[in-house]
Design an enzyme around this catalytic site. Structure first.
Site, mmCIF file in Angstrom:
data_model
loop_
_atom_site.group_PDB
_atom_site.id
_atom_site.type_symbol
_atom_site.label_atom_id
_atom_site.label_comp_id
_atom_site.label_asym_id
_atom_site.label_seq_id
_atom_site.Cartn_x
_atom_site.Cartn_y
_atom_site.Cartn_z
ATOM 1 N N ASP A 58 0.756 -1.121 -0.067
ATOM 2 C CA ASP A 58 -0.069 0.071 -0.179
ATOM 3 C C ASP A 58 1.001 1.016 -0.177
ATOM 4 O OD1 ASP A 58 -2.317 1.707 0.418
ATOM 5 O OD2 ASP A 58 -1.790 1.540 2.531
ATOM 6 N N ASP A 79 -0.147 4.928 1.269
ATOM 7 C CA ASP A 79 -0.462 6.127 2.183
ATOM 8 C C ASP A 79 -0.398 5.303 3.409
ATOM 9 O OD1 ASP A 79 -0.843 8.290 0.922
ATOM 10 O OD2 ASP A 79 -2.955 7.383 0.073
#
Length: 284
Positions: free
Chosen positions: A14, A16
């Site tokens: 991922d 953020d």
């Protein structure tokens, strides 16, 4: 490089709150002075179209795409994460980003810190600069034409479907593949459920993904590993990769220069507390 008999290690990050320890949308909106517009519009819009609308707001206030790039370049990136990415790539892992951010933000940050070329693929919401010089952000899945149909995910992106496509389209189907998925948010839960025995989920402790996993441990087949800092991410990732890659490789033997190379392939839509308190309204 891993031996020919060793499984291929695919590491899916991922972006953020995972690669970066902050939220790229929040950072840009806050630092470029559009928090007031965000607060006004947030109750009325879904996150992805809201971010496109916020880019229009910044454009109307005279902010250019280069201003946005400079803003993103000013944000910190933990040196342990940079080291983890470069070392995992040097060891022969196939690194990918699957994120609900956007291509412009992700590629700007990774390129600035010299690791963009470490990733073979970035799968995220498309972004481009239009003829008027305004940054446009589009949904990965267009809910109006082809809803993805997953109740666990936001309408613009199902990471589980994306991971399923990655699992099904390996470069060498005769070679065993082991997945390490690293994330923090609610949107990372669906792909975690797609992993099997021998795979690993690195869930950021006390974030939404971690809580969902803890509440439904029996649903996951993959082994779960907590982390809560860049240092812990690096240590855990390299330990897991080293357990799969045999014989153990020494990162110092490898050329890190490939991380400085040109952009990785960005998957198009057709492929199926550093911020202010006011912006702590999460998209997950």
């Amino acid at each position: 490089m891993a031996s020919a008999s060793a499984p291929e290690v695919v590491v899916v990050f991922d972006f953020d709150r995972t690669i970066i320890d902050w939220d790229s949308d929040d950072w840009v909106i806050t630092k470029l002075g559009a928090a007031d517009a965000f607060q006004r519009l947030r109750p009325t819009m879904r996150w992805n179209p809201l971010m496109d609308r916020m880019m229009a707001e910044l454009h109307a206030r005279g902010k250019t795409p280069e201003d946005i790039r400079d803003c993103l370049r000013s944000a910190p990136l933990d040196t342990h994460v940079v080291s983890a990415v470069k070392t995992a790539a040097a060891l022969g892992c196939d690194l990918k980003v699957v994120s609900d951010a956007n291509t412009f933000f992700i590629e700007t940050v990774l390129a600035h810190h010299g690791v963009l070329g470490c990733f073979s693929e970035i799968v995220t919401n498309p972004a481009s600069v239009d003829a008027d010089g305004r940054l446009r952000i589009s949904p990965f899945h267009d809910p109006a034409s082809a809803p993805h149909g997953c109740s666990l995910c936001p309408d613009n992106m199902c990471k589980g479907k994306i991971l399923g496509r990655i699992q099904a389209t390996g470069s060498d189907k005769k070679r065993r593949r082991r997945f390490i998925y690293i994330g923090d948010g609610k949107g990372d839960y669906c792909p975690s459920l797609k992993l099997g025995e021998g795979d690993h989920v690195m869930a950021r402790e006390n974030y939404p993904l971690w809580h969902l996993i803890c509440d439904n441990k029996q649903l996951l087949k993959a082994e779960v590993h907590p982390w809560n800092s860049g240092e812990e991410l690096e240590k855990t990732l390299l330990k897991l990769a080293g357990e799969v890659i045999s014989p153990p490789a020494q990162a110092s033997q490898f050329d890190y220069s490939k991380c400085e190379m040109s952009n990785p392939a960005s998957c198009p839509p057709s492929c199926a507390a550093l911020i202010t308190d006011q912006l702590l309204v999460r998209k997950y």
